[in-house]
Scaffold this motif. Structure first.
Motif, mmCIF file in Angstrom:
data_model
loop_
_atom_site.group_PDB
_atom_site.id
_atom_site.type_symbol
_atom_site.label_atom_id
_atom_site.label_comp_id
_atom_site.label_asym_id
_atom_site.label_seq_id
_atom_site.Cartn_x
_atom_site.Cartn_y
_atom_site.Cartn_z
ATOM 1 N N ILE A 81 0.960 -1.222 0.138
ATOM 2 C CA ILE A 81 -0.059 -0.026 -0.033
ATOM 3 C C ILE A 81 0.821 1.172 0.084
ATOM 4 O O ILE A 81 0.663 2.256 -0.612
ATOM 5 N N ALA A 82 1.941 1.036 0.905
ATOM 6 C CA ALA A 82 2.888 2.209 0.901
ATOM 7 C C ALA A 82 3.427 2.471 -0.504
ATOM 8 O O ALA A 82 3.410 3.625 -0.859
ATOM 9 N N CYS A 83 3.743 1.440 -1.177
ATOM 10 C CA CYS A 83 4.536 1.758 -2.724
ATOM 11 C C CYS A 83 3.365 2.366 -3.454
ATOM 12 O O CYS A 83 3.625 3.404 -4.038
ATOM 13 N N LYS A 84 2.160 1.923 -3.240
ATOM 14 C CA LYS A 84 1.028 2.469 -4.203
ATOM 15 C C LYS A 84 0.714 3.848 -3.893
ATOM 16 O O LYS A 84 0.536 4.556 -5.013
ATOM 17 N N LEU A 85 1.047 4.152 -2.704
ATOM 18 C CA LEU A 85 0.441 5.699 -2.448
ATOM 19 C C LEU A 85 1.645 6.579 -2.861
ATOM 20 O O LEU A 85 1.435 7.908 -2.626
ATOM 21 N N SER A 86 2.889 6.081 -2.976
ATOM 22 C CA SER A 86 4.114 6.912 -3.309
ATOM 23 C C SER A 86 4.175 7.567 -4.726
ATOM 24 O O SER A 86 3.637 6.875 -5.502
ATOM 25 N N VAL A 87 4.946 8.643 -4.751
ATOM 26 C CA VAL A 87 5.133 9.149 -5.885
ATOM 27 C C VAL A 87 6.181 8.308 -6.835
ATOM 28 O O VAL A 87 6.545 7.485 -6.135
ATOM 29 N N LYS A 88 5.859 8.238 -7.944
ATOM 30 C CA LYS A 88 6.775 7.307 -8.726
ATOM 31 C C LYS A 88 7.872 7.893 -9.475
ATOM 32 O O LYS A 88 7.961 9.110 -9.478
ATOM 33 N N SER A 89 8.980 6.934 -9.819
ATOM 34 C CA SER A 89 9.896 7.583 -10.597
ATOM 35 C C SER A 89 9.472 7.976 -12.028
ATOM 36 O O SER A 89 8.449 7.230 -12.486
ATOM 37 N N GLY A 90 9.747 9.307 -12.307
ATOM 38 C CA GLY A 90 9.134 9.568 -13.668
ATOM 39 C C GLY A 90 8.093 10.666 -13.299
ATOM 40 O O GLY A 90 7.804 11.430 -13.932
ATOM 41 N N ASP A 91 7.687 10.828 -11.920
ATOM 42 C CA ASP A 91 6.536 11.930 -11.780
ATOM 43 C C ASP A 91 7.451 13.456 -11.377
ATOM 44 O O ASP A 91 8.629 13.063 -10.847
ATOM 45 N N ILE A 92 6.953 14.163 -12.159
ATOM 46 C CA ILE A 92 7.441 15.486 -11.861
ATOM 47 C C ILE A 92 7.373 16.153 -10.606
ATOM 48 O O ILE A 92 5.819 16.440 -10.152
ATOM 49 N N LEU A 93 8.170 16.359 -9.627
ATOM 50 C CA LEU A 93 7.554 17.175 -8.337
ATOM 51 C C LEU A 93 7.763 18.642 -8.345
ATOM 52 O O LEU A 93 8.755 19.152 -8.905
ATOM 53 N N SER A 94 6.869 18.883 -7.821
ATOM 54 C CA SER A 94 6.785 20.505 -7.649
ATOM 55 C C SER A 94 7.769 20.626 -6.243
ATOM 56 O O SER A 94 8.075 19.956 -5.675
ATOM 57 N N ASP A 95 8.288 21.893 -6.250
ATOM 58 C CA ASP A 95 9.373 22.332 -5.174
ATOM 59 C C ASP A 95 8.553 22.133 -4.010
ATOM 60 O O ASP A 95 9.146 21.396 -2.869
ATOM 61 N N GLU A 96 7.118 22.353 -3.684
ATOM 62 C CA GLU A 96 6.354 22.212 -2.627
ATOM 63 C C GLU A 96 6.310 20.669 -2.020
ATOM 64 O O GLU A 96 6.726 20.199 -1.021
ATOM 65 N N LYS A 97 6.045 19.833 -3.187
ATOM 66 C CA LYS A 97 5.933 18.506 -2.773
ATOM 67 C C LYS A 97 7.287 17.810 -2.539
ATOM 68 O O LYS A 97 7.416 17.182 -1.683
ATOM 69 N N ALA A 98 8.433 18.392 -3.248
ATOM 70 C CA ALA A 98 9.621 17.784 -2.729
ATOM 71 C C ALA A 98 10.160 18.235 -1.493
ATOM 72 O O ALA A 98 10.544 17.137 -0.637
ATOM 73 N N LYS A 99 9.739 19.482 -0.991
ATOM 74 C CA LYS A 99 10.090 19.877 0.270
ATOM 75 C C LYS A 99 9.378 19.218 1.507
ATOM 76 O O LYS A 99 9.793 18.809 2.378
ATOM 77 N N LEU A 100 7.987 18.918 0.857
ATOM 78 C CA LEU A 100 7.219 18.289 2.018
ATOM 79 C C LEU A 100 7.363 16.618 2.127
ATOM 80 O O LEU A 100 7.625 16.254 3.189
ATOM 81 N N ILE A 101 8.070 16.152 1.020
ATOM 82 C CA ILE A 101 8.545 14.709 1.423
ATOM 83 C C ILE A 101 9.828 14.991 2.062
ATOM 84 O O ILE A 101 10.002 13.989 2.951
ATOM 85 N N LEU A 102 10.844 15.959 1.857
ATOM 86 C CA LEU A 102 12.046 15.746 2.691
ATOM 87 C C LEU A 102 11.572 15.957 4.314
ATOM 88 O O LEU A 102 12.226 15.378 4.938
ATOM 89 N N LYS A 103 10.643 17.066 4.517
ATOM 90 C CA LYS A 103 10.284 17.430 5.910
ATOM 91 C C LYS A 103 9.889 15.868 6.321
ATOM 92 O O LYS A 103 10.492 15.635 7.709
ATOM 93 N N ARG A 104 8.873 15.161 5.948
ATOM 94 C CA ARG A 104 8.519 14.057 6.509
ATOM 95 C C ARG A 104 9.577 12.745 6.541
ATOM 96 O O ARG A 104 9.592 12.085 7.580
ATOM 97 N N TRP A 105 10.468 13.052 5.616
ATOM 98 C CA TRP A 105 11.615 12.005 5.546
ATOM 99 C C TRP A 105 12.464 11.998 7.071
ATOM 100 O O TRP A 105 12.815 11.341 7.620
ATOM 101 N N PHE A 106 12.830 13.512 7.242
ATOM 102 C CA PHE A 106 13.613 13.826 8.658
ATOM 103 C C PHE A 106 12.802 13.179 9.651
ATOM 104 O O PHE A 106 13.480 12.903 10.812
#
Ligand SMILES: Nc1ncnc2c1ncn2[C@@H]1O[C@H](COP(=O)(O)OP(=O)(O)OP(=O)(O)O)[C@@H](O)[C@H]1O
Ligand SMILES: [Mg+2]
Length: 520
Positions: A465-490
């Motif tokens: 499920i986690a895999c399915k919910l996640s952005v894929k390779s090939g998806d273009i990320l907005s700055d906001e999305k990239a930052k949100l992912i990094l924030k959660r990652w930390f």
């Protein structure tokens, strides 16, 4: 009919022998290959208990001469090649004269065969490699091989067999591999007495959609020839259809990582059935006893054929091999101590970050998967089960006999994973789905759990499920999305690995770069 002869000593040394039968699917592969090599146009396959109790293959091919019956189970006796030259122009699946020998030494093995010009057949029975009987018997034209109680005489190997369902899924994959390509043969497959597939002769596209009805109207055709050979086949346009693609080289299903990599880089994760046809001398199938690996006389030429063939495809998802590189300096600061520069996204796959003297190339899919996995596991820990949500409207999906059997077999796991459903004739009616899953992802996840042999534990399901919910390779990320992912990652507990154990990032130290180029 070709007669069975022993291979010469010289030839024995040259063939890749030493086959080990590890599981029922290996047996099934060899028996299907033999039935096809015998020129059959009808092949019936009966499996019981995932092949652990029985694998029986019945064909209407040329049969075996009665005087050759005792030889067919001897090692290195074959009717398919006789000289070294034959080894370089193989047109049959078999050539080592080893399969029946290996199989009959680890099972209760019987073979009944009758060639067309004789009125009775012969039956040979062997138990664990020991001759038991050889008798005359009434039989239709063709050959019937029964393999019972695999590994009954080698308990240690028997112990390594997986559940009935897992072994059956392996058998099914093997069956499909051969059924897809041999379209002029009528195949039927039975499991535990039930007919699961009935595939009358048809063209390739029809055969594929018989097996995967959900792909009808969703296949792109490819056919390309260059000076090396030809590549043709079908590619699914349905992103949600998740099954491993199949590559054939001269009608033999093969595993070749490099080819798979090239294919994936050009059509990403889509399902495909691709046939590569090359002159026989160009291909060496004699690399591994199971013949699933191949070597090419000229690797580069074959790779080019595949690459150019796929590029020539007029597809809605055609994506060149361009190198997307966007660089800008955007500072972000999350938490007290984490300050990093988000540099951009590379190849729509990696988030590039500078942090404390290192450049991190973070796999966007893997990192997101880790984040989602931890969130879902946290919920699971709180509640002890995967929460469900009731759908406003049931999802109804038509299923094959085969899928019906698999669903019944795996009901418990599917329910534990947050699905509630009924089967109504040949319709699957889903009523509740895991709470984190959106309605349009539900079917895909359901079928992933269904088809995946490892999907027994809740952990695994959460990973899916986690895999399915996640952005894929090939998806273009907005700055906001990239930052949100990094924030959660930390904030994750295990930031370094994805749930399947893959590393999340690769880092390059700027100091190392300086050293390498002689600065500092
Ligand atoms: N279904 C069948 N119909 C007719 N002949 C068969 C059948 N199965 C086996 N044979 C005969 O028995 C021989 C031995 O079969 P076996 O599978 O052991 O070896 P092979 O097919 O020659 O080579 P390989 O070990 O690579 O499969 C074959 O060469 C063929 O002559
Ligand atoms: Mg064979």
């Amino acid at each position: 009919m070709r007669r069975i002869k022993p291979l010469s000593e010289d030839l024995i040394r040259k063939i890749a022998a030493g086959e080990v039968v590890e599981r029922p699917a290996n047996v099934l592969k060899e028996l299907i290959e033999n039935a096809i090599d015998a020129g059959s146009d009808r092949i019936d396959i009966f499996i019981e208990k995932g092949g652990k109790r029985l694998i029986q293959v019945v064909d209407n091919g040329e049969g075996i001469h009665p005087d050759d019956m005792l030889d067919c189970v001897k090692r290195y006796t074959t009717s398919k090649i006789s000289s070294e030259d034959d080894l370089y122009s193989i047109s049959s699946y078999g050539f080592r004269g080893e399969a029946l020998y290996s199989i009959s030494s680890v099972s209760k093995f019987s073979i009944v065969s009758r060639p067309e010009d004789l009125s009775v057949g012969k039956e040979l029975y062997i138990e664990g490699g020991v001759f038991r009987s050889f008798t005359e018997t009434g039989a239709p034209v063709g050959t019937k091989v029964r393999v019972k109680d695999i590994f009954f005489n080698t308990p240690v190997r028997k112990k390594f067999l997986k559940s009935e369902r897992t072994e059956f899924v392996h058998c099914l994959k093997t069956f499909i591999n051969y059924a897809v390509v041999n379209t002029d043969i009528h195949f039927r497959l039975y499991h535990n007495g039930r007919e699961l597939m009935n595939l009358p002769p048809s063209d390739l596209k029809k055969r594929i959609t018989y097996i995967y009805p959900e792909l009808s109207g969703r296949l792109l055709e490819l056919d390309y020839t260059d000076e090396t050979g030809r590549i043709y086949g079908y590619i699914s346009t349905d992103e949600r259809f998740k099954k491993e693609g199949i590559v054939y080289v001269n009608k033999r299903p093969v595993k070749n990582r490099e080819l798979r990599k090239i294919i994936k880089s050009l059509i990403s994760e889509k399902f495909y059935v691709l046939f590569i046809e090359l002159p026989p001398y160009f291909v060496d199938h004699n690399v591994h006893p199971a013949k699933i690996e191949v070597k090419f006389k000229n690797d580069t030429a074959v790779k080019n054929l595949v690459r150019e063939g796929l590029k020539a495809l007029e597809t809605p998802f055609k994506k060149g091999v361009t190198f997307d590189y966007t660089v800008s300096q955007r500072k972000g600061s999350y938490g007290k101590e984490k300050v990093f520069d988000l540099l951009g996204q590379v190849e729509n796959t990696f988030i590039v970050v500078y942090y404390d003297g290192d450049i991190y190339l973070i796999d966007q899919h893997v990192v997101h998967e880790r984040i989602n996995y931890e969130i879902l596991m946290e919920d699971l820990r709180e509640d002890g089960f995967i929460k469900r949500k009731i759908l406003n409207r049931n999802i109804t999906h038509s299923i094959s006999e085969l899928e019906k059997a698999l669903i019944e077999d795996k009901k418990g796991t599917l329910e534990r994973s947050g699905f509630s459903f009924d089967i109504d004739g040949y319709n699957l009616v889903i009523k509740e789905i895991p709470v984190f899953v959106s309605e349009d992802q539900a079917l895909d996840i359901f079928f992933r759990i269904l088809m995946d042999e490892d999907a027994e534990t809740v952990d695994y399901v959460i990973g899916e499920i986690a895999c399915k919910l996640s952005v894929k390779s090939g998806d273009i990320l907005s700055d906001e999305k990239a930052k949100l992912i990094l924030k959660r990652w930390f904030e994750t507990d295990s930031p370094n690995l994805c749930p399947h154990g893959r590393p999340v990032y690769y880092k390059v130290s700027i100091d190392d770069v300086k050293k390498a180029i002689g600065r500092g």
